[in-house]
Motif scaffolding. Structure first.
Motif, mmCIF file in Angstrom:
data_model
loop_
_atom_site.group_PDB
_atom_site.id
_atom_site.type_symbol
_atom_site.label_atom_id
_atom_site.label_comp_id
_atom_site.label_asym_id
_atom_site.label_seq_id
_atom_site.Cartn_x
_atom_site.Cartn_y
_atom_site.Cartn_z
ATOM 1 N N ARG A 32 7.819 -3.090 -4.417
ATOM 2 C CA ARG A 32 9.012 -2.223 -5.113
ATOM 3 C C ARG A 32 10.130 -3.291 -5.661
ATOM 4 N NH1 ARG A 32 7.811 1.289 -1.138
ATOM 5 N NH2 ARG A 32 9.923 1.439 -0.395
ATOM 6 N N VAL A 33 10.403 -3.967 -4.953
ATOM 7 C CA VAL A 33 11.559 -4.974 -5.240
ATOM 8 C C VAL A 33 11.036 -6.113 -6.193
ATOM 9 C CG1 VAL A 33 13.027 -6.801 -4.318
ATOM 10 C CG2 VAL A 33 12.840 -4.817 -3.090
ATOM 11 N N HIS A 34 9.866 -6.489 -5.934
ATOM 12 C CA HIS A 34 9.212 -7.268 -6.939
ATOM 13 C C HIS A 34 9.039 -6.895 -8.276
ATOM 14 C CE1 HIS A 34 6.712 -10.500 -8.121
ATOM 15 N NE2 HIS A 34 5.563 -9.820 -8.439
ATOM 16 N N ALA A 35 8.799 -5.544 -8.337
ATOM 17 C CA ALA A 35 8.392 -4.741 -9.841
ATOM 18 C C ALA A 35 9.718 -4.326 -10.148
ATOM 19 C CB ALA A 35 7.443 -3.620 -9.456
ATOM 20 N N HIS A 67 -5.465 -8.928 -1.221
ATOM 21 C CA HIS A 67 -6.149 -8.508 -2.289
ATOM 22 C C HIS A 67 -6.257 -6.954 -2.259
ATOM 23 C CE1 HIS A 67 -9.378 -8.218 -5.537
ATOM 24 N NE2 HIS A 67 -9.799 -7.112 -4.376
ATOM 25 N N GLU A 68 -6.852 -6.473 -0.894
ATOM 26 C CA GLU A 68 -6.718 -5.123 -0.587
ATOM 27 C C GLU A 68 -5.518 -4.191 -0.971
ATOM 28 O OE1 GLU A 68 -8.808 -1.461 0.394
ATOM 29 O OE2 GLU A 68 -9.571 -3.440 -0.007
ATOM 30 N N TYR A 69 -4.278 -4.750 -0.502
ATOM 31 C CA TYR A 69 -3.162 -4.242 -0.619
ATOM 32 C C TYR A 69 -2.344 -4.566 -2.014
ATOM 33 C CZ TYR A 69 -3.371 -2.253 3.938
ATOM 34 O OH TYR A 69 -3.972 -1.336 4.794
ATOM 35 N N ARG A 70 -3.092 -5.218 -2.873
ATOM 36 C CA ARG A 70 -2.529 -5.688 -4.166
ATOM 37 C C ARG A 70 -1.208 -6.422 -3.926
ATOM 38 N NH1 ARG A 70 -5.583 -0.904 -4.864
ATOM 39 N NH2 ARG A 70 -7.229 -1.398 -6.679
ATOM 40 N N ILE A 71 -0.961 -7.281 -3.043
ATOM 41 C CA ILE A 71 0.235 -8.069 -3.000
ATOM 42 C C ILE A 71 0.330 -9.077 -4.145
ATOM 43 C CG2 ILE A 71 1.643 -9.538 -1.613
ATOM 44 C CD1 ILE A 71 1.367 -6.511 -0.566
ATOM 45 N N ALA A 72 1.432 -8.637 -4.916
ATOM 46 C CA ALA A 72 1.708 -9.760 -6.456
ATOM 47 C C ALA A 72 2.467 -10.883 -6.007
ATOM 48 C CB ALA A 72 2.193 -8.862 -7.277
ATOM 49 N N PHE A 73 3.120 -10.976 -4.855
ATOM 50 C CA PHE A 73 4.106 -12.058 -4.823
ATOM 51 C C PHE A 73 3.350 -13.037 -3.819
ATOM 52 C CE2 PHE A 73 5.217 -8.236 -2.159
ATOM 53 C CZ PHE A 73 5.075 -8.812 -0.870
ATOM 54 N N VAL A 122 19.913 1.024 0.160
ATOM 55 C CA VAL A 122 20.782 0.198 0.694
ATOM 56 C C VAL A 122 20.211 -1.116 0.373
ATOM 57 C CG1 VAL A 122 21.309 -1.041 3.007
ATOM 58 C CG2 VAL A 122 21.359 1.435 2.818
ATOM 59 N N LEU A 123 19.003 -1.463 0.595
ATOM 60 C CA LEU A 123 18.386 -2.661 -0.118
ATOM 61 C C LEU A 123 18.654 -3.142 -1.411
ATOM 62 C CD1 LEU A 123 16.890 -5.296 0.652
ATOM 63 C CD2 LEU A 123 14.662 -4.065 0.029
ATOM 64 N N GLY A 124 18.536 -2.266 -2.350
ATOM 65 C CA GLY A 124 18.904 -2.277 -3.530
ATOM 66 C C GLY A 124 20.272 -2.806 -3.903
ATOM 67 N N ALA A 125 21.033 -2.110 -3.224
ATOM 68 C CA ALA A 125 22.625 -2.212 -3.484
ATOM 69 C C ALA A 125 23.031 -3.731 -2.968
ATOM 70 C CB ALA A 125 23.631 -1.142 -2.797
ATOM 71 N N GLN A 126 22.475 -4.166 -1.883
ATOM 72 C CA GLN A 126 22.601 -5.639 -1.213
ATOM 73 C C GLN A 126 22.128 -6.562 -2.269
ATOM 74 O OE1 GLN A 126 20.823 -5.448 2.463
ATOM 75 N NE2 GLN A 126 22.609 -4.816 3.719
ATOM 76 N N ILE A 127 20.853 -6.552 -2.750
ATOM 77 C CA ILE A 127 20.243 -7.180 -3.838
ATOM 78 C C ILE A 127 21.057 -7.246 -5.133
ATOM 79 C CG2 ILE A 127 18.377 -7.808 -5.241
ATOM 80 C CD1 ILE A 127 16.537 -6.415 -3.224
#
Length: 160
Positions: A32-35, A67-73, A122-127
């Protein structure tokens, strides 16, 4: 690898394929962070940190998992530990286990580390704070450069 990301906020997600918290929370949150954040400002990197079940954690299994979990990073594999079962990066960053999420500022300093779950808010605010800090720092450097070069709103003065 991280040296090449200097100037960006780095979100490092340490995980194992057989870790339920990693599969159900850590990796989906990193995705989600990557997107959500601009790749120009925030780099998301996975770190497969194997400290148990070594026989099941092969490169082929990892490739199928990603591949199965579609990790794009991008995902790197932590090096085995030299003094025991804890991989080198996990040991160097004093991680307690997986999932662990590490936030590294644009200067390359570790600013936050979360073991287990951290809320998206919390993570979004820190980023966002770290991105703003990086932008402010870049603007201050550009203003200082322009002052030294004699630049203003009309342009830069040419040397005589």
């Amino acid at each position: 690898m991280l040296e090449g990301l200097r100037g960006k906020v780095v979100v490092l997600e340490a995980f194992q394929m057989l870790c339920l918290g990693c599969v159900s929370h850590g990796l989906p949150q990193a995705s989600r962070v990557h997107a959500t954040f601009s790749a120009d400002q925030v780099a998301v990197v996975g770190l497969h940190a194997v400290f148990e079940h070594h026989a099941a954690m092969t490169p082929v299994a990892l490739g199928a998992f990603l591949h199965e979990y579609r990790i794009a990073f991008p995902v790197g594999v932590d090096r085995p530990g030299t003094r025991g079962p804890i991989p080198q990066t996990m040991e160097a960053y004093v991680m307690r286990g997986t999932p662990t999420l590490v936030l590294i500022d644009a200067s390359g300093r570790i600013r936050h580390q979360h073991f287990g779950q951290v809320s998206d808010l919390v993570l979004g605010a820190q980023i966002a704070d770290l991105v703003h800090e990086a932008q402010s720092s870049t603007q201050a450097l550009m203003q200082a450069r322009d002052t030294v070069l004699g630049c203003g709103p009309e342009g830069c003065a040419l040397p005589a």
